[in-house]
Write a protein that holds these residues in place. Structure first.
Motif, PDB file in Angstrom:
ATOM      1  N   SER A 192      28.525 -11.113  35.721  1.00 52.86           N
ATOM      2  CA  SER A 192      29.889 -10.672  36.068  1.00 52.86           C
ATOM      3  C   SER A 192      30.820 -11.821  36.435  1.00 52.86           C
ATOM      4  O   SER A 192      31.407 -11.817  37.527  1.00 52.86           O
ATOM      5  CB  SER A 192      29.847  -9.688  37.238  1.00 52.86           C
ATOM      6  OG  SER A 192      28.774  -8.802  37.130  1.00 52.86           O
ATOM      7  N   PRO A 193      30.974 -12.809  35.558  1.00 52.79           N
ATOM      8  CA  PRO A 193      31.864 -13.927  35.901  1.00 52.79           C
ATOM      9  C   PRO A 193      33.322 -13.483  36.024  1.00 52.79           C
ATOM     10  O   PRO A 193      33.701 -12.450  35.470  1.00 52.79           O
ATOM     11  CB  PRO A 193      31.702 -14.888  34.720  1.00 52.79           C
ATOM     12  CG  PRO A 193      31.268 -14.021  33.588  1.00 52.79           C
ATOM     13  CD  PRO A 193      30.444 -12.919  34.188  1.00 52.79           C
ATOM     14  N   LEU A 194      34.078 -14.294  36.765  1.00 54.52           N
ATOM     15  CA  LEU A 194      35.524 -14.046  36.877  1.00 54.52           C
ATOM     16  C   LEU A 194      36.174 -14.215  35.510  1.00 54.52           C
ATOM     17  O   LEU A 194      36.073 -15.287  34.900  1.00 54.52           O
ATOM     18  CB  LEU A 194      36.127 -15.077  37.849  1.00 54.52           C
ATOM     19  CG  LEU A 194      37.649 -15.199  37.844  1.00 54.52           C
ATOM     20  CD1 LEU A 194      38.296 -13.936  38.382  1.00 54.52           C
ATOM     21  CD2 LEU A 194      38.088 -16.407  38.659  1.00 54.52           C
ATOM     22  N   ARG A 195      36.801 -13.172  35.017  1.00 56.39           N
ATOM     23  CA  ARG A 195      37.589 -13.256  33.770  1.00 56.39           C
ATOM     24  C   ARG A 195      38.462 -12.006  33.679  1.00 56.39           C
ATOM     25  O   ARG A 195      38.124 -10.972  34.269  1.00 56.39           O
ATOM     26  CB  ARG A 195      36.699 -13.406  32.529  1.00 56.39           C
ATOM     27  CG  ARG A 195      35.787 -12.248  32.264  1.00 56.39           C
ATOM     28  CD  ARG A 195      35.021 -12.409  30.954  1.00 56.39           C
ATOM     29  NE  ARG A 195      34.070 -11.316  30.789  1.00 56.39           N
ATOM     30  CZ  ARG A 195      34.378 -10.110  30.353  1.00 56.39           C
ATOM     31  NH1 ARG A 195      35.630  -9.811  30.008  1.00 56.39           N
ATOM     32  NH2 ARG A 195      33.463  -9.171  30.251  1.00 56.39           N
ATOM     33  N   PRO A 196      39.567 -12.097  32.930  1.00 55.75           N
ATOM     34  CA  PRO A 196      40.401 -10.895  32.813  1.00 55.75           C
ATOM     35  C   PRO A 196      39.747  -9.864  31.909  1.00 55.75           C
ATOM     36  O   PRO A 196      39.121 -10.230  30.915  1.00 55.75           O
ATOM     37  CB  PRO A 196      41.702 -11.419  32.172  1.00 55.75           C
ATOM     38  CG  PRO A 196      41.447 -12.816  31.761  1.00 55.75           C
ATOM     39  CD  PRO A 196      40.121 -13.273  32.275  1.00 55.75           C
ATOM     40  N   ALA A 197      39.872  -8.581  32.245  1.00 55.12           N
ATOM     41  CA  ALA A 197      39.429  -7.519  31.328  1.00 55.12           C
ATOM     42  C   ALA A 197      40.333  -7.570  30.100  1.00 55.12           C
ATOM     43  O   ALA A 197      41.494  -7.991  30.194  1.00 55.12           O
ATOM     44  CB  ALA A 197      39.556  -6.162  32.021  1.00 55.12           C
ATOM     45  N   GLU A 198      39.797  -7.140  28.968  1.00 60.27           N
ATOM     46  CA  GLU A 198      40.599  -7.209  27.732  1.00 60.27           C
ATOM     47  C   GLU A 198      41.890  -6.407  27.842  1.00 60.27           C
ATOM     48  O   GLU A 198      42.906  -6.755  27.252  1.00 60.27           O
ATOM     49  CB  GLU A 198      39.781  -6.683  26.551  1.00 60.27           C
ATOM     50  CG  GLU A 198      38.879  -7.767  25.989  1.00 60.27           C
ATOM     51  CD  GLU A 198      37.989  -7.275  24.873  1.00 60.27           C
ATOM     52  OE1 GLU A 198      38.277  -6.205  24.303  1.00 60.27           O
ATOM     53  OE2 GLU A 198      37.004  -7.979  24.601  1.00 60.27           O
ATOM     54  N   ASP A 199      41.836  -5.310  28.607  1.00 59.94           N
ATOM     55  CA  ASP A 199      43.024  -4.457  28.733  1.00 59.94           C
ATOM     56  C   ASP A 199      43.780  -4.702  30.046  1.00 59.94           C
ATOM     57  O   ASP A 199      44.554  -3.853  30.491  1.00 59.94           O
ATOM     58  CB  ASP A 199      42.639  -2.975  28.605  1.00 59.94           C
ATOM     59  CG  ASP A 199      41.494  -2.581  29.521  1.00 59.94           C
ATOM     60  OD1 ASP A 199      40.863  -3.484  30.126  1.00 59.94           O
ATOM     61  OD2 ASP A 199      41.218  -1.371  29.644  1.00 59.94           O
ATOM     62  N   ALA A 200      43.578  -5.877  30.642  1.00 58.89           N
ATOM     63  CA  ALA A 200      44.297  -6.178  31.899  1.00 58.89           C
ATOM     64  C   ALA A 200      45.713  -6.681  31.602  1.00 58.89           C
ATOM     65  O   ALA A 200      45.960  -7.317  30.575  1.00 58.89           O
ATOM     66  CB  ALA A 200      43.541  -7.244  32.686  1.00 58.89           C
ATOM     67  N   VAL A 201      46.619  -6.384  32.515  1.00 57.67           N
ATOM     68  CA  VAL A 201      47.962  -6.958  32.459  1.00 57.67           C
ATOM     69  C   VAL A 201      47.916  -8.232  33.303  1.00 57.67           C
ATOM     70  O   VAL A 201      47.554  -8.172  34.486  1.00 57.67           O
ATOM     71  CB  VAL A 201      49.010  -5.990  33.052  1.00 57.67           C
ATOM     72  CG1 VAL A 201      50.409  -6.602  32.983  1.00 57.67           C
ATOM     73  CG2 VAL A 201      48.964  -4.647  32.351  1.00 57.67           C
ATOM     74  N   VAL A 202      48.252  -9.377  32.694  1.00 58.30           N
ATOM     75  CA  VAL A 202      48.221 -10.632  33.445  1.00 58.30           C
ATOM     76  C   VAL A 202      49.564 -10.803  34.156  1.00 58.30           C
ATOM     77  O   VAL A 202      50.622 -10.741  33.521  1.00 58.30           O
ATOM     78  CB  VAL A 202      47.951 -11.836  32.509  1.00 58.30           C
ATOM     79  CG1 VAL A 202      47.986 -13.145  33.299  1.00 58.30           C
ATOM     80  CG2 VAL A 202      46.594 -11.670  31.818  1.00 58.30           C
ATOM     81  N   VAL A 203      49.504 -10.957  35.475  1.00 53.86           N
ATOM     82  CA  VAL A 203      50.728 -11.173  36.265  1.00 53.86           C
ATOM     83  C   VAL A 203      50.653 -12.576  36.850  1.00 53.86           C
ATOM     84  O   VAL A 203      49.757 -12.875  37.642  1.00 53.86           O
ATOM     85  CB  VAL A 203      50.860 -10.117  37.393  1.00 53.86           C
ATOM     86  CG1 VAL A 203      52.043 -10.444  38.303  1.00 53.86           C
ATOM     87  CG2 VAL A 203      51.006  -8.720  36.806  1.00 53.86           C
ATOM     88  N   ASP A 204      51.562 -13.446  36.428  1.00 54.03           N
ATOM     89  CA  ASP A 204      51.608 -14.816  36.945  1.00 54.03           C
ATOM     90  C   ASP A 204      52.589 -14.843  38.117  1.00 54.03           C
ATOM     91  O   ASP A 204      53.793 -14.649  37.935  1.00 54.03           O
ATOM     92  CB  ASP A 204      52.053 -15.764  35.831  1.00 54.03           C
ATOM     93  CG  ASP A 204      52.021 -17.219  36.288  1.00 54.03           C
ATOM     94  OD1 ASP A 204      51.946 -17.473  37.511  1.00 54.03           O
ATOM     95  OD2 ASP A 204      52.097 -18.112  35.420  1.00 54.03           O
TER      96      ASP A 204
END
Ligand SMILES: Nc1ncnc2c1ncn2[C@@H]1O[C@H](COP(=O)(O)OP(=O)(O)OP(=O)(O)O)[C@@H](O)[C@H]1O
Ligand SMILES: Nc1ccn([C@H]2C[C@H](O)[C@@H](COP(=O)(O)O)O2)c(=O)n1
Length: 231
Positions: A192-204
């Motif tokens: 379970s490494p830290l990474r965005p889910a494919e369907d995540a919205v990236v908020v910078d």
């Protein structure tokens, strides 16, 4: 408070991006429950440190976590973190726990225990905001809205310094190095490494004030409920 939201919001991302602060405020505004899964791994680390076992002894680490009673609350307005009945809210934020939490959280048996506990805590809640590293990818893969929160390393170090009242440039550099070390460990682990889910919205959030980040996530959540999808 907005009562229009029901469902699950996941907030993942590297250390110091503002996940806890944003998730708690989003939960308060939406009248939702809130779960800080980092606090659960930190509480598990307290149990391991108190058991006096070596951090590289995965069997002993998992045994220590399994033997402890870890209680973490889901009330967004009242933090509760206890290990064997003792309030550890302050201790889990200290340097000793912060140094040890990545190796403890990389042990697969520890993750299995805590992920099961996390699902128990949130299932049944009408509305919940859960923050961590693997919430959108592993813990709640069918969440209503998945956010991956980022910010530049420089801004994250400055924010952490502000949180701790640190102004000395050498100490700020040390805080930046600690954030890098933890992110590196958390993203490279096998389980379970830290990474965005494919369907995540990236908020910078690099150029956003905290209230702006919160407003953006709340807007995305209400939009997700209205349209039946996250983005
Ligand atoms: N735009 C912003 N968005 C979110 N947090 C911000 C923002 N600006 C400043 N902050 C501050 O950044 C600091 C770090 O936030 P927080 O502890 O919530 O991060 P975190 O991602 O949960 O960190 P960790 O993973 O190490 O627990 C807090 O003091 C928070 O108030
Ligand atoms: N879902 C999660 C949450 C946290 N961790 C680990 C990795 C972090 O370095 C550590 C502490 O989290 P923080 O309080 O800084 O958010 O716990 C994880 O592996 N999975």
């Amino acid at each position: 408070m907005t009562a229009e939201f029901s469902g699950q919001i996941t907030l993942d991302g590297p250390s110091g991006t503002g996940k806890s602060s944003v998730a708690r405020q989003v939960a308060q505004q939406l009248g939702a429950h809130y779960l800080d899964t980092g606090a659960m791994y930190r509480a598990a680390t307290v149990a391991v440190l108190d058991a006096g076992v070596a951090l590289d002894d995965k069997v002993a680490v998992a045994r220590a976590v399994s033997a402890a009673t870890i209680e973490v609350g889901t009330d967004a307005r009242r933090e509760k973190v206890k290990v064997d009945g003792v309030d550890v809210r302050q201790r889990i934020r200290g340097a000793e726990v912060t140094r040890a939490v990545s190796p403890v959280s990389a042990v697969p048996a520890v993750r299995r225990l805590l992920v099961a506990r996390q699902r128990e805590l949130v299932n049944g809640a009408d509305a919940v905001v859960v923050e961590g590293r693997d919430i959108g990818t592993v813990v709640l893969p069918d969440a209503t809205l998945k956010i991956y929160l980022t910010a530049s390393p420089e801004v994250r170090a400055q924010r952490r310094a502000g949180q701790l009242g640190v102004t000395d440039p050498d100490k700020i550099a040390a805080l930046a190095a600690d954030l890098r070390r933890r992110d590196d460990y958390d993203s490279r682990r096998a389980d379970s490494p830290l990474r965005p889910a494919e369907d995540a919205v990236v908020v910078d959030s690099t150029d956003l004030a905290q209230e702006e980040t919160v407003a953006k996530v709340v807007a995305l959540a209400l939009d997700a409920v209205r349209t039946g999808q996250a983005s």
